[in-house]
Design a protein around this motif. Structure first.
Motif, PDB file in Angstrom:
ATOM      1  N   LYS A 197     -24.268 119.637 113.036  1.00  0.00           N
ATOM      2  CA  LYS A 197     -24.756 120.972 113.372  1.00  0.00           C
ATOM      3  C   LYS A 197     -25.978 121.303 112.517  1.00  0.00           C
ATOM      4  CE  LYS A 197     -19.950 122.288 114.238  1.00  0.00           C
ATOM      5  NZ  LYS A 197     -18.818 123.136 113.802  1.00  0.00           N
ATOM      6  N   MET A 198     -27.144 121.284 113.161  1.00  0.00           N
ATOM      7  CA  MET A 198     -28.422 121.616 112.503  1.00  0.00           C
ATOM      8  C   MET A 198     -28.569 120.862 111.181  1.00  0.00           C
ATOM      9  SD  MET A 198     -29.759 123.518 114.711  1.00  0.00           S
ATOM     10  CE  MET A 198     -31.182 124.249 113.908  1.00  0.00           C
ATOM     11  N   VAL A 199     -28.297 119.573 111.201  1.00  0.00           N
ATOM     12  CA  VAL A 199     -28.273 118.791 109.964  1.00  0.00           C
ATOM     13  C   VAL A 199     -29.682 118.355 109.561  1.00  0.00           C
ATOM     14  CG1 VAL A 199     -27.862 116.528 111.050  1.00  0.00           C
ATOM     15  CG2 VAL A 199     -27.020 116.960 108.748  1.00  0.00           C
ATOM     16  N   LEU A 255     -36.152 112.888 106.092  1.00  0.00           N
ATOM     17  CA  LEU A 255     -35.675 111.844 107.012  1.00  0.00           C
ATOM     18  C   LEU A 255     -35.463 112.424 108.404  1.00  0.00           C
ATOM     19  CD1 LEU A 255     -33.080 109.847 104.851  1.00  0.00           C
ATOM     20  CD2 LEU A 255     -35.410 109.211 105.435  1.00  0.00           C
ATOM     21  N   PHE A 256     -34.696 113.515 108.478  1.00  0.00           N
ATOM     22  CA  PHE A 256     -34.479 114.198 109.759  1.00  0.00           C
ATOM     23  C   PHE A 256     -34.151 115.657 109.460  1.00  0.00           C
ATOM     24  CE2 PHE A 256     -30.856 111.447 108.636  1.00  0.00           C
ATOM     25  CZ  PHE A 256     -29.881 112.390 108.324  1.00  0.00           C
ATOM     26  N   GLN A 257     -34.369 116.516 110.488  1.00  0.00           N
ATOM     27  CA  GLN A 257     -34.152 117.944 110.255  1.00  0.00           C
ATOM     28  C   GLN A 257     -33.644 118.632 111.521  1.00  0.00           C
ATOM     29  OE1 GLN A 257     -37.887 119.708 109.145  1.00  0.00           O
ATOM     30  NE2 GLN A 257     -39.039 118.572 110.687  1.00  0.00           N
ATOM     31  N   ASP A 258     -32.841 119.691 111.315  1.00  0.00           N
ATOM     32  CA  ASP A 258     -32.350 120.568 112.396  1.00  0.00           C
ATOM     33  C   ASP A 258     -31.829 119.787 113.603  1.00  0.00           C
ATOM     34  OD1 ASP A 258     -33.153 122.683 110.798  1.00  0.00           O
ATOM     35  OD2 ASP A 258     -35.141 122.786 111.705  1.00  0.00           O
ATOM     36  N   SER A 259     -31.047 118.741 113.311  1.00  0.00           N
ATOM     37  CA  SER A 259     -30.561 117.879 114.391  1.00  0.00           C
ATOM     38  C   SER A 259     -29.116 118.227 114.756  1.00  0.00           C
ATOM     39  CB  SER A 259     -30.642 116.408 113.961  1.00  0.00           C
ATOM     40  OG  SER A 259     -31.982 116.028 113.755  1.00  0.00           O
ATOM     41  N   HIS A 260     -28.846 118.154 116.069  1.00  0.00           N
ATOM     42  CA  HIS A 260     -27.499 118.447 116.558  1.00  0.00           C
ATOM     43  C   HIS A 260     -27.070 117.359 117.547  1.00  0.00           C
ATOM     44  CE1 HIS A 260     -24.318 120.214 119.016  1.00  0.00           C
ATOM     45  NE2 HIS A 260     -24.059 120.958 117.952  1.00  0.00           N
ATOM     46  N   PHE A 261     -25.867 116.854 117.369  1.00  0.00           N
ATOM     47  CA  PHE A 261     -25.308 115.871 118.315  1.00  0.00           C
ATOM     48  C   PHE A 261     -23.799 115.838 118.125  1.00  0.00           C
ATOM     49  CE2 PHE A 261     -26.308 113.551 114.420  1.00  0.00           C
ATOM     50  CZ  PHE A 261     -25.126 112.874 114.158  1.00  0.00           C
ATOM     51  N   LYS A 267     -31.410 112.518 118.178  1.00  0.00           N
ATOM     52  CA  LYS A 267     -31.093 113.019 119.517  1.00  0.00           C
ATOM     53  C   LYS A 267     -30.091 112.082 120.195  1.00  0.00           C
ATOM     54  CE  LYS A 267     -35.696 115.018 120.102  1.00  0.00           C
ATOM     55  NZ  LYS A 267     -36.978 114.938 120.820  1.00  0.00           N
ATOM     56  N   ARG A 268     -29.131 112.664 120.869  1.00  0.00           N
ATOM     57  CA  ARG A 268     -28.164 111.893 121.651  1.00  0.00           C
ATOM     58  C   ARG A 268     -28.804 111.538 122.991  1.00  0.00           C
ATOM     59  NH1 ARG A 268     -22.162 111.455 122.429  1.00  0.00           N
ATOM     60  NH2 ARG A 268     -21.869 111.293 124.679  1.00  0.00           N
TER      61      ARG A 268
END
Length: 570
Positions: A316-318, A327-333, A504-505
């Motif tokens: 959740k928004m990792v 590395l990565f931001q605001d990611s959800h899957f 992204k999924r």
């Protein structure tokens, strides 16, 4: 002086090479040549001596017998199987990188701004980033001959594409130790197979080798069966002759008046038996066909039954940041029970970091990685150096009850690690054999989720193929990072793609996604070329043909037309 331009010249000449470890002969009276420009794939089961042979050619190890003839001034670029180089090694090479093209090669491999890296950055390299730096160092050394030991382990698809292209441009001979079937098909034109201390030679790439080997085995099996039938026929004849001889001996003692006749007859039968036996034995020795060695059969067993479809992991928004590097931001899957998820992205994008977050050993900088409390996770990581090198495989697994020890021994044997291997210290095992020990630790327990970070690294081909089959039958969830195209496409039907600092999924198999991405890139390039052509045509229409600029624009126009045609042909 070594002349790298001489085509078909013999560069390496190996004569009568022998090498033993712990009284076991690894290489037995080996002879072969490597000519300039050859592309050789060195294959064989784990522990057959592939890395040992590479070390002997390089000069890192000395043979027990035999010689390796090579030019004194030849420069060998050797990428070793273990890429855990010290930070100091990278520093030393990077200090004169401007002179040796290290930065350029690193940039082409996808490592950005290496020249600006600080000590802290060098101390937190992923396995793929270490490999890319090591490859850059090898290429920057401007070698005459390349020895690459498992060069695609840890390497992302960008790196594999770069390596394949660079090998096409390289003029010297190349020896590649690899279990990556797709890579070998793209890069080699001969196969050397190490088996039982001997080298067998095949022409063509890996798929050609597999077909030819299968034909050789089938032919040998047929000839062996014919020989066995002949032996049975001969045994039957010999039994008949022996029966006649014994009857003659019995008659020589029973019938008065005919004893001498039967004694002579018995001796004659004995002579016939001995003569025929000797003749047949000589004939069999000359034409003996050994029973073909059946290819290694490896069995993996998982025992798991789980409910599919239930959501078990969710990000959740990792966000994850190291220093000033995101590395990565605001990611959800999300990941549900029973899915096969492949993690896809360039080296250093954060795949292993995400795995650590799921395992709970690394915290996100922002956001949350949630997982179900009821799931049991097994993790196979890239590193096999965490096993105790002074303990045996059984001791390292830590089982004390008889039933568990018996099961562990059985699994180790199914993986090709016989009694002689599992009682030796782990420090004497190859990297592939150590990986098998770690796999057994996973197999011994009932897990819901398997997280596999480069699971096929160091595994030989029979083990890779069997692992694919077994994982396809596993009913739990699989999350894997792998740069083995065959393995990933066979196993995974969904992806988590790391791109532009996002995770992204994607509901596609790896092959579909990569093909779509390639097609999208081609379409984008096509549009750029079309726009350039339109702009040049506009300029050409308003200037005189005698204008010097007209010729330049005309050349650019023709070059763009050629590029456009190349894209259409793809």
């Amino acid at each position: 002086m070594f002349n790298k331009q001489t085509s078909n010249a013999v560069i390496i000449n190996v004569k009568g090479l022998e090498k033993s470890f712990n009284l076991q002969k690894i290489l037995d009276n080996i002879h072969f040549e490597i000519k300039n420009g050859e592309r050789i794939g060195l294959v064989g089961l784990n522990g057959t001596g592939k890395t040992t042979l590479a070390n002997l050619i390089f000069g890192k190890t000395l043979p027990d017998k035999g010689v390796i003839e090579k030019p004194n001034d030849i420069k060998i670029g050797y990428l070793t199987q273990s890429i855990d180089y010290e930070v100091n090694d990278f520093h030393e090479y990077m200090s004169d990188a401007a002179e040796n093209d290290l930065f350029q090669h690193a940039s082409e491999l996808g490592l950005r701004k290496v020249s600006d890296w600080e000590d802290n950055r060098l101390s937190h390299l992923s396995g793929g980033e270490k490999l890319k730096l090591a490859l850059s160092m090898v290429w920057a050394s401007k070698p005459d001959l390349l020895i690459l030991d498992e060069p695609t382990n840890h390497l992302d698809f960008t790196g594999i594409e770069w390596l394949t292209t660079e090998l096409e441009k390289f003029h010297g001979p190349v020896l590649i130790i690899s279990h990556d079937r797709h890579f070998l098909d793209q890069t080699v034109n001969r196969i050397f197979e190490l088996e039982n201390g001997k080298v067998h030679f095949y022409n063509g790439h890996y798929s050609d080798y597999r077909k030819e080997k299968q034909l050789r085995l089938e032919n040998q099996r047929h000839q062996y069966n014919v020989q066995q039938r002949k032996i049975e026929e001969i045994d039957s004849q010999m039994e008949q002759l022996k029966s006649w001889s014994e009857k003659a001996h019995r008659n020589s003692t029973k019938q008065e008046g005919f004893k001498e006749y039967h004694r002579v007859k018995a001796k004659k039968r004995d002579s016939q038996v001995k003569s025929k036996m000797k003749r047949l034995q000589n004939e069999m020795e000359k034409q003996r066909i050994e029973k073909p060695l059946e290819e290694a059969k490896v069995r993996f067993e998982f025992d798991h039954h789980g409910k599919r479809g239930k959501r078990i992991i969710e990000a959740k928004m990792v966000t994850k940041v190291f220093g000033d590097r995101t590395l990565f931001q605001d990611s959800h899957f999300y990941i549900t029970q029973g899915e096969r998820i492949g993690l896809l992205g360039e080296n250093g994008c954060g795949k292993t970091t995400l795995i650590k977050m799921i395992l709970g050993t690394e915290a996100p900088s922002k956001g949350e990685v949630w997982k179900s409390d009821s799931i049991k996770i097994a993790y196979l990581n890239q590193d096999v150096s965490d096993l105790p090198i002074d303990k045996s495989a059984i001791e390292a697994l830590g089982y004390t009850d008889r039933e568990s020890i018996f099961k562990a021994r059985t699994l180790l044997a199914n993986l090709g690690l016989k009694e002689g291997h599992i009682t030796k210290p782990i420090g004497t095992l190859s990297l592939g054999e150590r990986t098998r020990v770690k796999l057994v630790d996973m197999l011994m327990q009932n897990y819901d989720v398997l997280i596999l970070d480069e699971p096929t690294n160091h595994l030989d081909l029979p083990s890779r193929e069997q692992l694919e089959k077994t994982l396809s039958e596993f009913t739990g969830t699989i999350i894997t990072v792998s740069h083995d195209s065959y393995f990933l496409n066979k196993l995974c039907d969904r992806l988590l793609v790391f791109e532009n600092q996002q995770i992204k999924r994607v509901e596609m198999k790896p092959e579909e996604f990569l093909n779509k991405k390639t097609k999208d890139n081609i379409n984008e390039t096509f549009l750029v070329i079309e726009n350039k052509i339109a702009a040049i045509l506009g300029e050409l229409s308003i200037i005189d043909q005698k204008d010097p600029k007209y010729q330049q624009l005309d050349r650019e126009f023709n070059e763009l037309i050629k590029q456009k045609k190349g894209l259409i042909d793809k």
